[in-house]
Motif scaffolding. Structure first.
Motif, PDB file in Angstrom:
ATOM      1  N   ARG A  86       3.863   5.672  -5.601  1.00 31.63           N
ATOM      2  CA  ARG A  86       3.915   5.742  -7.062  1.00 31.63           C
ATOM      3  C   ARG A  86       2.832   6.644  -7.615  1.00 31.63           C
ATOM      4  NH1 ARG A  86       4.815   0.124  -6.558  1.00 31.63           N
ATOM      5  NH2 ARG A  86       2.622  -0.272  -7.069  1.00 31.63           N
ATOM      6  N   LEU A  87       1.639   6.556  -7.013  1.00 29.32           N
ATOM      7  CA  LEU A  87       0.532   7.397  -7.470  1.00 29.32           C
ATOM      8  C   LEU A  87       0.816   8.873  -7.255  1.00 29.32           C
ATOM      9  CD1 LEU A  87      -2.547   5.286  -6.261  1.00 29.32           C
ATOM     10  CD2 LEU A  87      -1.760   5.608  -8.617  1.00 29.32           C
ATOM     11  N   ARG A  88       1.442   9.183  -6.110  1.00 26.16           N
ATOM     12  CA  ARG A  88       1.770  10.591  -5.838  1.00 26.16           C
ATOM     13  C   ARG A  88       2.820  11.113  -6.816  1.00 26.16           C
ATOM     14  NH1 ARG A  88       1.293   8.895  -0.353  1.00 26.16           N
ATOM     15  NH2 ARG A  88       3.540   8.418  -0.314  1.00 26.16           N
ATOM     16  N   GLY A 106       3.336   9.856  -9.840  1.00 23.86           N
ATOM     17  CA  GLY A 106       2.957   9.682 -11.233  1.00 23.86           C
ATOM     18  C   GLY A 106       1.950  10.649 -11.769  1.00 23.86           C
ATOM     19  N   GLU A 150       0.828  -1.207   0.000  1.00 28.03           N
ATOM     20  CA  GLU A 150       0.000   0.000   0.000  1.00 28.03           C
ATOM     21  C   GLU A 150       0.862   1.256   0.000  1.00 28.03           C
ATOM     22  OE1 GLU A 150      -3.819   1.429   2.559  1.00 28.03           O
ATOM     23  OE2 GLU A 150      -1.965   1.146   3.700  1.00 28.03           O
ATOM     24  N   ARG A 207       2.541   1.645  -3.430  1.00 29.99           N
ATOM     25  CA  ARG A 207       1.531   1.980  -4.442  1.00 29.99           C
ATOM     26  C   ARG A 207       1.126   3.443  -4.322  1.00 29.99           C
ATOM     27  NH1 ARG A 207      -4.001   2.324  -4.512  1.00 29.99           N
ATOM     28  NH2 ARG A 207      -5.017   1.840  -6.524  1.00 29.99           N
ATOM     29  N   ASN A 208       0.851   3.897  -3.099  1.00 25.78           N
ATOM     30  CA  ASN A 208       0.462   5.290  -2.902  1.00 25.78           C
ATOM     31  C   ASN A 208       1.592   6.243  -3.280  1.00 25.78           C
ATOM     32  OD1 ASN A 208      -2.058   4.508  -1.994  1.00 25.78           O
ATOM     33  ND2 ASN A 208      -1.521   4.654   0.180  1.00 25.78           N
TER      34      ASN A 208
END
Length: 288
Positions: free
Chosen positions: A284-286, A288, A278, A281-282
């Protein structure tokens, strides 16, 4: 009897254990110090009634920080310092051994390693590689600190040799499984931080040696840093549980052992990996 030992115990809402712990330690200690994180139950009241010193400090969200604060600020003047948790106690045989050996310690002896046995659901967890758990718990005052780690912190002895005591201390928590799983959930978040520090090589230099030829803590740390942390997420809990339950005979601990080894050896490790997944993943989202 005086062994010139000060015992330091960190507490938060430990009224179930505090009396057993203090009465047990009075058999070896000259002084007992409680560093309490503002308990909301009767922990502090009971400790004071039992005649021990109580300091209070807000929880810094780090066990090492709190314990090292106690070492630096509680004016420990005895020859020896001892670390204990509130849900632990010493077997009578160990009490006798401490009372006999500590006053006769050799000048070169800097600390004592004690074996810890875990009692879970009122059963001793003897298999699965979990016993004996060897821990440095007594050292000459001023010669040791806790590692500055998020999780799995050990006492680091700065000088002197270690000796091993023959008999055991016991970790026997009296809370129920709901409490235990909540605690493991909190531990899992700390474990993620520790594994990220290993991955990013930001672990403090104030640590036990990482070596396959050293003491048990050194060997376990080597396995964690050099092997376990390298295994892909979600695969390592399976490998660890199978190794521990079958190859190290954890199944011999019976029904309580199945619960213990599955929850502590698989569920907890899987939860750590899920939180790690988690977090990444978070992140990478921030980005990306």
């Amino acid at each position: 009897m005086s062994n010139s030992i000060t015992v330091v115990i960190l507490t938060f809402n430990e009224e179930k254990h505090i009396t057993r712990c203090i009465q047990n330690l009075k058999k070896v200690a000259e002084r007992i110090i409680i560093v309490d994180s503002f308990s909301t139950d009767r922990t502090v009241e009971i400790a004071k009634l039992l005649g021990v010193e109580v300091f209070q400090r807000a929880w810094p969200n780090n066990h090492s920080d709190q314990f090292n604060w106690a070492l630096d600020n509680c004016n420990i003047t005895t020859t020896w310092t001892m670390r204990m948790d509130c849900d632990e106690y010493l077997l009578d045989e160990l009490i006798n051994e401490i009372n006999e050996k500590i006053p006769k310690a050799k000048p070169e002896t800097g600390g004592y390693i004690i074996k810890r046995r875990v009692i879970f659901m009122d059963k001793w967890m003897r298999y699965g590689g979990f016993y004996p758990h060897r821990l440095l718990r007594i050292w000459r005052t001023g010669t040791a600190k806790l590692e500055e780690r998020a999780m799995d912190e050990h006492v680091v002895l700065e000088k002197g040799e270690t000796e091993s005591l023959e008999y055991d201390m016991v970790d026997h928590n009296l809370n129920d499984l709901t409490w235990w799983t909540h605690k493991q959930n909190n531990y899992a978040s700390r474990e993620v931080k520790d594994l990220l520090d290993i991955e990013q090589r930001t672990v403090s230099s104030n640590n036990v040696d990482v070596s396959l030829t050293g003491e048990q803590a050194s060997r376990k740390r080597w396995i964690k840093e050099k092997v376990y942390s390298k295994i892909p997420l979600f695969m390592r809990p399976f490998f660890y549980f199978i190794y521990r339950y079958f190859f190290l005979f954890g199944f011999l601990d019976g029904g309580a052992g199945l619960v213990w080894h599955f929850l502590q050896g698989f569920w907890y490790r899987f939860l750590v990996d899920a939180k790690m997944y988690e977090f990444k993943r978070n992140n990478r989202l921030r980005q990306g």
